[in-house]
Write a protein that holds these residues in place. Structure first.
Motif, short mmCIF file in Angstrom:
data_model
loop_
_atom_site.label_atom_id
_atom_site.label_comp_id
_atom_site.label_asym_id
_atom_site.label_seq_id
_atom_site.Cartn_x
_atom_site.Cartn_y
_atom_site.Cartn_z
N LYS A 123 73.39 82.85 -23.90
CA LYS A 123 72.71 82.95 -25.19
C LYS A 123 72.63 81.57 -25.84
O LYS A 123 73.62 80.84 -25.86
CB LYS A 123 73.44 83.91 -26.12
CG LYS A 123 73.44 85.34 -25.61
CD LYS A 123 74.19 86.26 -26.55
CE LYS A 123 74.22 87.67 -25.97
NZ LYS A 123 75.03 88.55 -26.78
N THR A 124 71.46 81.25 -26.38
CA THR A 124 71.24 79.94 -26.99
C THR A 124 70.59 80.11 -28.36
O THR A 124 69.68 80.92 -28.52
CB THR A 124 70.33 79.07 -26.11
OG1 THR A 124 70.94 78.91 -24.83
CG2 THR A 124 70.10 77.71 -26.73
N VAL A 125 71.07 79.32 -29.34
CA VAL A 125 70.50 79.28 -30.67
C VAL A 125 70.10 77.83 -30.95
O VAL A 125 70.91 76.92 -30.77
CB VAL A 125 71.53 79.73 -31.74
CG1 VAL A 125 70.98 79.56 -33.14
CG2 VAL A 125 71.98 81.15 -31.49
N THR A 126 68.85 77.62 -31.36
CA THR A 126 68.42 76.28 -31.75
C THR A 126 68.90 76.04 -33.18
O THR A 126 68.67 76.85 -34.07
CB THR A 126 66.89 76.15 -31.66
OG1 THR A 126 66.50 76.39 -30.31
CG2 THR A 126 66.43 74.76 -32.09
N LEU A 127 69.59 74.89 -33.37
CA LEU A 127 70.21 74.61 -34.67
C LEU A 127 69.34 73.73 -35.57
O LEU A 127 69.18 74.03 -36.74
CB LEU A 127 71.57 73.93 -34.45
CG LEU A 127 72.60 74.75 -33.70
CD1 LEU A 127 73.84 73.92 -33.39
CD2 LEU A 127 72.98 76.00 -34.48
N CYS A 128 68.81 72.63 -35.03
CA CYS A 128 68.06 71.69 -35.86
C CYS A 128 67.48 70.58 -34.98
O CYS A 128 67.87 70.45 -33.82
CB CYS A 128 68.96 71.09 -36.95
SG CYS A 128 70.34 70.12 -36.31
N PRO A 129 66.60 69.74 -35.55
CA PRO A 129 66.09 68.59 -34.81
C PRO A 129 67.21 67.61 -34.48
O PRO A 129 68.22 67.53 -35.20
CB PRO A 129 65.07 67.95 -35.77
CG PRO A 129 64.70 69.04 -36.72
CD PRO A 129 65.93 69.90 -36.85
N PHE A 130 67.03 66.83 -33.42
CA PHE A 130 68.06 65.93 -32.92
C PHE A 130 68.58 64.96 -33.97
O PHE A 130 69.79 64.71 -34.04
CB PHE A 130 67.55 65.14 -31.71
CG PHE A 130 68.57 64.12 -31.26
CD1 PHE A 130 69.69 64.51 -30.56
CD2 PHE A 130 68.40 62.77 -31.57
CE1 PHE A 130 70.64 63.59 -30.16
CE2 PHE A 130 69.34 61.84 -31.17
CZ PHE A 130 70.46 62.25 -30.46
N ASP A 131 67.73 64.41 -34.82
CA ASP A 131 68.17 63.35 -35.74
C ASP A 131 68.68 63.87 -37.08
O ASP A 131 69.01 63.08 -37.97
CB ASP A 131 67.06 62.33 -35.95
CG ASP A 131 65.78 62.94 -36.51
OD1 ASP A 131 65.71 64.18 -36.64
OD2 ASP A 131 64.85 62.17 -36.79
N ASP A 132 68.83 65.17 -37.25
CA ASP A 132 69.32 65.75 -38.51
C ASP A 132 70.81 66.11 -38.37
O ASP A 132 71.20 67.26 -38.28
CB ASP A 132 68.49 66.98 -38.87
CG ASP A 132 68.78 67.49 -40.27
OD1 ASP A 132 69.73 66.98 -40.92
OD2 ASP A 132 68.06 68.40 -40.72
N PHE A 133 71.64 65.07 -38.38
CA PHE A 133 73.07 65.26 -38.11
C PHE A 133 73.80 66.01 -39.22
O PHE A 133 74.74 66.76 -38.96
CB PHE A 133 73.74 63.92 -37.84
CG PHE A 133 73.19 63.23 -36.62
CD1 PHE A 133 73.39 63.78 -35.36
CD2 PHE A 133 72.46 62.07 -36.73
CE1 PHE A 133 72.87 63.17 -34.22
CE2 PHE A 133 71.94 61.44 -35.61
CZ PHE A 133 72.15 61.99 -34.35
#
Length: 91
Positions: A47-57
């Motif tokens: 199972k995978t959840v996308t969290l945010c764009p790469f540069d939004d730490f």
């Protein structure tokens, strides 16, 4: 790697673009980047959840800290040392 890994160490590592792998209750989890986004995965279940764009730490650290696994946040898993011993890798 320190013997005790707190969420402060995890959040600092994530905010510098590092990935994370850990075990909890016999399952493997990861926070990785791919395709320009950060993802939280239960590698054991696929199972995978996308969290945010790469540069939004900032968003990444917040979303990882609040992510629930069996009703427990990831921040609590690390701060209470509930992770499976010997399974934490900061890449």
């Amino acid at each position: 790697m320190p013997e005790i890994i707190t969420f402060d160490l995890i959040s600092d590592s994530l905010s510098h673009g590092r990935e994370l792998e850990f075990g909890y209750r016999g399952k493997q989890y990861s926070v990785t980047n791919s395709g320009g986004d950060w993802h939280f995965c239960c590698d054991s279940d696929g199972k995978t959840v996308t969290l945010c764009p790469f540069d939004d730490f900032e968003t990444l650290v917040h979303k990882v800290s609040c992510q629930l696994i069996d009703g427990v946040t990831i921040s609590e898993i690390f701060d209470r040392q509930l992770y499976d011993a010997g399974t934490v890798y900061i890449l």
